[in-house]
Design a protein around this motif. Structure first.
Motif, PDB file in Angstrom:
ATOM      1  N   SER A 130       0.837  -1.204   0.000  1.00 42.61           N
ATOM      2  CA  SER A 130       0.000   0.000   0.000  1.00 42.61           C
ATOM      3  C   SER A 130       0.868   1.248   0.000  1.00 42.61           C
ATOM      4  N   GLY A 131       0.241   2.333  -0.385  1.00 42.46           N
ATOM      5  CA  GLY A 131       0.945   3.606  -0.432  1.00 42.46           C
ATOM      6  C   GLY A 131       0.015   4.751  -0.096  1.00 42.46           C
ATOM      7  N   ALA A 132       0.605   5.854   0.237  1.00 44.12           N
ATOM      8  CA  ALA A 132      -0.181   7.041   0.579  1.00 44.12           C
ATOM      9  C   ALA A 132      -0.834   7.615  -0.675  1.00 44.12           C
ATOM     10  N   GLY A 133      -1.971   8.233  -0.502  1.00 39.07           N
ATOM     11  CA  GLY A 133      -2.629   8.931  -1.599  1.00 39.07           C
ATOM     12  C   GLY A 133      -3.435   8.044  -2.530  1.00 39.07           C
ATOM     13  N   VAL A 134      -3.670   6.799  -2.145  1.00 38.87           N
ATOM     14  CA  VAL A 134      -4.481   5.892  -2.960  1.00 38.87           C
ATOM     15  C   VAL A 134      -5.701   5.511  -2.127  1.00 38.87           C
ATOM     16  N   PRO A 135      -6.793   6.253  -2.259  1.00 41.34           N
ATOM     17  CA  PRO A 135      -7.949   6.023  -1.384  1.00 41.34           C
ATOM     18  C   PRO A 135      -8.872   4.883  -1.822  1.00 41.34           C
ATOM     19  N   ARG A 136      -8.567   4.207  -2.910  1.00 39.86           N
ATOM     20  CA  ARG A 136      -9.481   3.186  -3.439  1.00 39.86           C
ATOM     21  C   ARG A 136      -9.485   1.920  -2.605  1.00 39.86           C
ATOM     22  N   LEU A 137     -10.628   1.267  -2.584  1.00 41.14           N
ATOM     23  CA  LEU A 137     -10.815   0.011  -1.866  1.00 41.14           C
ATOM     24  C   LEU A 137     -10.403  -1.146  -2.770  1.00 41.14           C
ATOM     25  N   CYS A 138      -9.641  -2.059  -2.236  1.00 44.32           N
ATOM     26  CA  CYS A 138      -9.178  -3.259  -2.934  1.00 44.32           C
ATOM     27  C   CYS A 138     -10.228  -4.357  -2.763  1.00 44.32           C
TER      28      CYS A 138
ATOM     29  N   ARG B 163      -8.875  -4.073   1.711  1.00 47.67           N
ATOM     30  CA  ARG B 163      -7.857  -3.118   2.140  1.00 47.67           C
ATOM     31  C   ARG B 163      -8.004  -1.825   1.334  1.00 47.67           C
ATOM     32  N   VAL B 164      -7.468  -0.742   1.839  1.00 41.02           N
ATOM     33  CA  VAL B 164      -7.520   0.546   1.145  1.00 41.02           C
ATOM     34  C   VAL B 164      -6.108   0.941   0.727  1.00 41.02           C
ATOM     35  N   GLY B 165      -5.986   1.463  -0.485  1.00 40.17           N
ATOM     36  CA  GLY B 165      -4.722   2.023  -0.935  1.00 40.17           C
ATOM     37  C   GLY B 165      -3.686   1.016  -1.393  1.00 40.17           C
ATOM     38  N   THR B 166      -4.109  -0.142  -1.858  1.00 39.95           N
ATOM     39  CA  THR B 166      -3.156  -1.159  -2.292  1.00 39.95           C
ATOM     40  C   THR B 166      -2.841  -1.020  -3.778  1.00 39.95           C
ATOM     41  N   VAL B 167      -1.777  -1.678  -4.207  1.00 38.76           N
ATOM     42  CA  VAL B 167      -1.438  -1.746  -5.631  1.00 38.76           C
ATOM     43  C   VAL B 167      -2.622  -2.335  -6.400  1.00 38.76           C
ATOM     44  N   GLU B 168      -3.232  -3.385  -5.856  1.00 41.65           N
ATOM     45  CA  GLU B 168      -4.377  -4.015  -6.534  1.00 41.65           C
ATOM     46  C   GLU B 168      -5.536  -3.050  -6.734  1.00 41.65           C
ATOM     47  N   SER B 169      -5.710  -2.109  -5.830  1.00 39.68           N
ATOM     48  CA  SER B 169      -6.848  -1.200  -5.943  1.00 39.68           C
ATOM     49  C   SER B 169      -6.739  -0.279  -7.159  1.00 39.68           C
TER      50      SER B 169
END
Length: 171
Positions: free
Chosen positions: A136-144, A148-154
């Motif tokens: 995960s990383g900051a600034g990625v508000p999408r739900l996976c 989880r929130v903010g993951t590469v998959e999202s």
């Protein structure tokens, strides 16, 4: 090479999915005791427990004793996550051949991966070694799909790419 194919019913319980595997293997001439390797979506821990990680792919279950179930219903087998299996295949037969250290990334419904370290597939007790999708990383508000929130998959999975395309008006 013979093959058989059936779309996975993600709402099925894990035992029904194992029975379906057995039906396919029977159609291909598999007999109890033949060498068998099984690769599945989701997480497979070192004890052979199967964990659904993306609710858009499989219904939610955790710790289903996949290795034991396959042994009991089908026959002896090695059981592994599909991205880890692809990592092994690339290392032995593809672009990773001849390399002692190798990383593999796959983008499909999720974002998976695997690691070859010192010539061996790196496995962790929880079955997530090399799996990049839940980073995960900051600034990625999408739900996976895993919740989880903010993951590469999202933002980079097949589902996320399709959602982005639809947002831009593509069917």
């Amino acid at each position: 090479t013979e093959q058989t194919q059936h779309q996975t019913d993600g709402a099925s319980d894990p035992e029904a999915l194992v029975r379906q595997m057995g039906l396919h293997l029977g159609q291909l001439g598999y007999q109890h005791g033949d060498r068998l390797g099984v690769a599945v979506t989701g997480r497979v821990d070192q004890a052979g427990g199967w964990h659904a990680v993306n609710s858009e792919t499989l219904s939610e279950f955790t710790g289903y004793p996949l290795a034991n179930s396959i042994r009991d219903l089908i026959g002896p087998a090695s059981v592994i996550n599909d991205a880890a299996a692809a990592t092994l295949a690339e290392h032995r037969l593809g672009s990773g051949r001849g390399h002692r250290n190798f990383a593999y990334v796959t983008v499909s419904t999720g974002v998976g991966g695997g690691l070859i370290l010192n010539g061996q597939l790196h496995r962790s007790p929880n079955g997530l070694a090399g799996h990049l999708g839940f980073t995960s990383g900051a600034g990625v508000p999408r739900l996976c799909g895993s919740g989880r929130v903010g993951t590469v998959e999202s933002i980079a999975s097949g589902w996320a790419i399709a959602d982005a395309a639809r947002a831009f008006g593509h069917p």
